[in-house]
Design a protein around this motif. Sequence first.
Motif, PDB file in Angstrom:
ATOM      1  N   ALA A 102     -73.259  90.105 -87.489  1.00 49.68           N
ATOM      2  CA  ALA A 102     -73.947  91.349 -87.148  1.00 49.68           C
ATOM      3  C   ALA A 102     -73.322  92.006 -85.925  1.00 49.68           C
ATOM      4  O   ALA A 102     -73.096  93.220 -85.892  1.00 49.68           O
ATOM      5  CB  ALA A 102     -75.434  91.081 -86.914  1.00 49.68           C
ATOM      6  N   GLY A 103     -73.016  91.184 -84.915  1.00 54.66           N
ATOM      7  CA  GLY A 103     -72.389  91.730 -83.714  1.00 54.66           C
ATOM      8  C   GLY A 103     -71.010  92.306 -83.987  1.00 54.66           C
ATOM      9  O   GLY A 103     -70.670  93.395 -83.517  1.00 54.66           O
ATOM     10  N   ILE A 104     -70.218  91.575 -84.770  1.00 55.29           N
ATOM     11  CA  ILE A 104     -68.863  92.039 -85.092  1.00 55.29           C
ATOM     12  C   ILE A 104     -68.920  93.301 -85.950  1.00 55.29           C
ATOM     13  O   ILE A 104     -68.187  94.268 -85.713  1.00 55.29           O
ATOM     14  CB  ILE A 104     -68.080  90.931 -85.815  1.00 55.29           C
ATOM     15  CG1 ILE A 104     -67.817  89.778 -84.846  1.00 55.29           C
ATOM     16  CG2 ILE A 104     -66.771  91.469 -86.382  1.00 55.29           C
ATOM     17  CD1 ILE A 104     -67.172  88.569 -85.500  1.00 55.29           C
ATOM     18  N   LYS A 147     -74.143  99.620 -76.513  1.00 51.62           N
ATOM     19  CA  LYS A 147     -73.677  98.685 -75.481  1.00 51.62           C
ATOM     20  C   LYS A 147     -74.068  99.170 -74.084  1.00 51.62           C
ATOM     21  O   LYS A 147     -74.509  98.378 -73.245  1.00 51.62           O
ATOM     22  CB  LYS A 147     -72.163  98.517 -75.582  1.00 51.62           C
ATOM     23  CG  LYS A 147     -71.706  97.701 -76.789  1.00 51.62           C
ATOM     24  CD  LYS A 147     -70.225  97.392 -76.721  1.00 51.62           C
ATOM     25  CE  LYS A 147     -69.376  98.592 -77.013  1.00 51.62           C
ATOM     26  NZ  LYS A 147     -67.935  98.264 -77.115  1.00 51.62           N
ATOM     27  N   LEU A 165     -75.731  86.095 -87.103  1.00 52.42           N
ATOM     28  CA  LEU A 165     -75.795  86.817 -85.821  1.00 52.42           C
ATOM     29  C   LEU A 165     -74.407  87.234 -85.341  1.00 52.42           C
ATOM     30  O   LEU A 165     -74.225  88.355 -84.850  1.00 52.42           O
ATOM     31  CB  LEU A 165     -76.477  85.937 -84.774  1.00 52.42           C
ATOM     32  CG  LEU A 165     -77.970  85.681 -84.982  1.00 52.42           C
ATOM     33  CD1 LEU A 165     -78.509  84.720 -83.921  1.00 52.42           C
ATOM     34  CD2 LEU A 165     -78.762  86.988 -84.954  1.00 52.42           C
ATOM     35  N   VAL A 166     -73.440  86.320 -85.489  1.00 52.27           N
ATOM     36  CA  VAL A 166     -72.065  86.657 -85.089  1.00 52.27           C
ATOM     37  C   VAL A 166     -71.535  87.801 -85.952  1.00 52.27           C
ATOM     38  O   VAL A 166     -70.917  88.750 -85.454  1.00 52.27           O
ATOM     39  CB  VAL A 166     -71.150  85.424 -85.210  1.00 52.27           C
ATOM     40  CG1 VAL A 166     -69.689  85.828 -85.021  1.00 52.27           C
ATOM     41  CG2 VAL A 166     -71.543  84.374 -84.186  1.00 52.27           C
ATOM     42  N   ALA A 187     -71.990 102.651 -81.417  1.00 50.45           N
ATOM     43  CA  ALA A 187     -71.804 101.292 -80.904  1.00 50.45           C
ATOM     44  C   ALA A 187     -71.688 101.284 -79.382  1.00 50.45           C
ATOM     45  O   ALA A 187     -72.290 100.446 -78.702  1.00 50.45           O
ATOM     46  CB  ALA A 187     -70.564 100.651 -81.542  1.00 50.45           C
ATOM     47  N   PHE A 226     -71.287  95.503 -86.140  1.00 52.94           N
ATOM     48  CA  PHE A 226     -71.767  96.635 -85.342  1.00 52.94           C
ATOM     49  C   PHE A 226     -70.631  97.192 -84.498  1.00 52.94           C
ATOM     50  O   PHE A 226     -70.439  98.413 -84.410  1.00 52.94           O
ATOM     51  CB  PHE A 226     -72.921  96.178 -84.459  1.00 52.94           C
ATOM     52  CG  PHE A 226     -73.772  97.298 -83.957  1.00 52.94           C
ATOM     53  CD1 PHE A 226     -73.559  97.843 -82.703  1.00 52.94           C
ATOM     54  CD2 PHE A 226     -74.790  97.815 -84.737  1.00 52.94           C
ATOM     55  CE1 PHE A 226     -74.340  98.881 -82.241  1.00 52.94           C
ATOM     56  CE2 PHE A 226     -75.576  98.853 -84.289  1.00 52.94           C
ATOM     57  CZ  PHE A 226     -75.350  99.392 -83.033  1.00 52.94           C
ATOM     58  N   GLN A 227     -69.869  96.316 -83.882  1.00 56.60           N
ATOM     59  CA  GLN A 227     -68.732  96.748 -83.067  1.00 56.60           C
ATOM     60  C   GLN A 227     -67.650  97.374 -83.928  1.00 56.60           C
ATOM     61  O   GLN A 227     -66.926  98.281 -83.481  1.00 56.60           O
ATOM     62  CB  GLN A 227     -68.172  95.544 -82.299  1.00 56.60           C
ATOM     63  CG  GLN A 227     -66.887  95.817 -81.539  1.00 56.60           C
ATOM     64  CD  GLN A 227     -67.080  96.786 -80.398  1.00 56.60           C
ATOM     65  OE1 GLN A 227     -68.180  96.924 -79.887  1.00 56.60           O
ATOM     66  NE2 GLN A 227     -66.019  97.475 -80.014  1.00 56.60           N
ATOM     67  N   THR A 252     -65.499  87.332 -88.685  1.00 61.89           N
ATOM     68  CA  THR A 252     -66.529  86.300 -88.527  1.00 61.89           C
ATOM     69  C   THR A 252     -65.998  84.929 -88.939  1.00 61.89           C
ATOM     70  O   THR A 252     -66.219  83.924 -88.260  1.00 61.89           O
ATOM     71  CB  THR A 252     -67.769  86.648 -89.377  1.00 61.89           C
ATOM     72  OG1 THR A 252     -68.256  87.937 -88.977  1.00 61.89           O
ATOM     73  CG2 THR A 252     -68.861  85.615 -89.193  1.00 61.89           C
ATOM     74  N   SER A 277     -65.141  92.881 -91.114  1.00 57.91           N
ATOM     75  CA  SER A 277     -66.162  92.176 -90.333  1.00 57.91           C
ATOM     76  C   SER A 277     -66.321  90.734 -90.809  1.00 57.91           C
ATOM     77  O   SER A 277     -66.450  89.811 -89.998  1.00 57.91           O
ATOM     78  CB  SER A 277     -67.498  92.925 -90.425  1.00 57.91           C
ATOM     79  OG  SER A 277     -67.366  94.244 -89.949  1.00 57.91           O
TER      80      SER A 277
END
Length: 463
Positions: free
Chosen positions: A73-75, A269, A70-71, A265, A77-78, A104, A100
């Motif tokens: 994926a967020g990084i 947000k 999950l971490v 992105a 994506f950003q 992470t 990424s």
Amino acid sequence: MSKIDLAIHGYPSRTPFATAARRSAKVWLCLTLIGADALALLAGFAVGVRIEQPGVLSSDVWTSLLGVILVHAGIAFQNQAYTTKCLTSAQASCRQALLSVAATLLIFLLVVFSLKVTGRLPRLALSVGIVSSVVLIISQRLLLCHLVRRAYGNRLHTELVIVDGGNVPDACLGSDIVDAGVAALRSDLDDPYMLNRLGTLLRHYDRVVISCVPERKIEWAQVLKGANIQGEIIVPEIGELGPLAVHQLSGVTTVVVSRGPLDLANRAKKRALDIAFTVPVLIALLPVMLVVAIAIRLESPGPIFFRQERMGRGNRIFQILKFRSMRVETSDSEGARSASRDDDRITRVGRLIRRTSIDELPQLINVLLGEMSLVGPRPHALGSLAGDELFWRVDRQYWLRHALKPGITGLAQVRGFRGATEHRRDIVNRLEADLEYLQDWSLWRDFGILAKTAQVLVHKNAY
């Protein structure tokens, strides 16, 4: 039949099959990339854990792996690791993927050190997991890029060429082509319905290229700047177009005159903020809205909501919702007359809800529908006047503000620019604030504007 229906009558409403297929393919390919990265991380670290601790993996291990995924994926994506460019460029895809993964791991190690559990960290499992995950991620991204380029070449983006009196280069024949004369399209900045017609057409594409006669190039450039799309004009000279860049369309030189102000992105947000705020606020304010609805109905006959055509993102018209504050027979659907302090059209309930901005609450429904955002340039009625002149005739940059979704509140509102527009300067002040917001957008600025909005809900110019 409504004015909007008439405006698009006669033009095919269905997207060409190849264009629709490419747009769907991009979405599914990006989702595939996200899923493949998650599986690569899961498989890589699972292999490392199994090597050091043979047997069935414990629930704690699975929970930790899920957290890492999950971490990441967020990084990612950003970090723009799931853009269309990463589907076609192996170099860009691998670079963003490695950055990424590195970010992470850095966060993971910081958490481990802060919890002081480094002594219990399975070093062999971590080392094998990192190497395995990186190898799997790079391998699947290289394979996906190869398959995408083999299947689509350089045509993954959907492109449209609009011919308005210009020539069509042979290199453009592979794109979708629309003859502006046949489709009755014009670069008319004084016709909101024509702009709506064009916006309805362009929403199916990632890029539009205009081939027109020299005298219409500047006007097409102004139209495209507020269309929320990468717009380009085939032109041998740049002149007064204010280009952002020079590109090539299959060997033909084009000038980029517009881009959507937010990338994928940042749009995600901003939309996440809209949903996270709007849903609980709507639920919390439902009793208030019911009381207001009953009061409106008891005071004067007619609908509870006032609906009016407004110009939204990409110059597409939508129906804005407000609590009705005027008597039905005196309501101004065109918005040619701004409400004034002693306006005899406003009911007693209407005066109260306008003064406290409660009449704007139904626009939260527009936000949920994706037609508006919490923060953005305020949408204006098509007939709105600054003095005795239409808004867009005061300054041609007016249309640029439509590159973002309109907002319930905005930078202009928190600066006090609201109420009647009796002079040209009234709309110029709002336009300057809107263009500043477009140029310097950030999520933190949206938070700040929302916080400041509470201070101006009751305002001397709100009537």
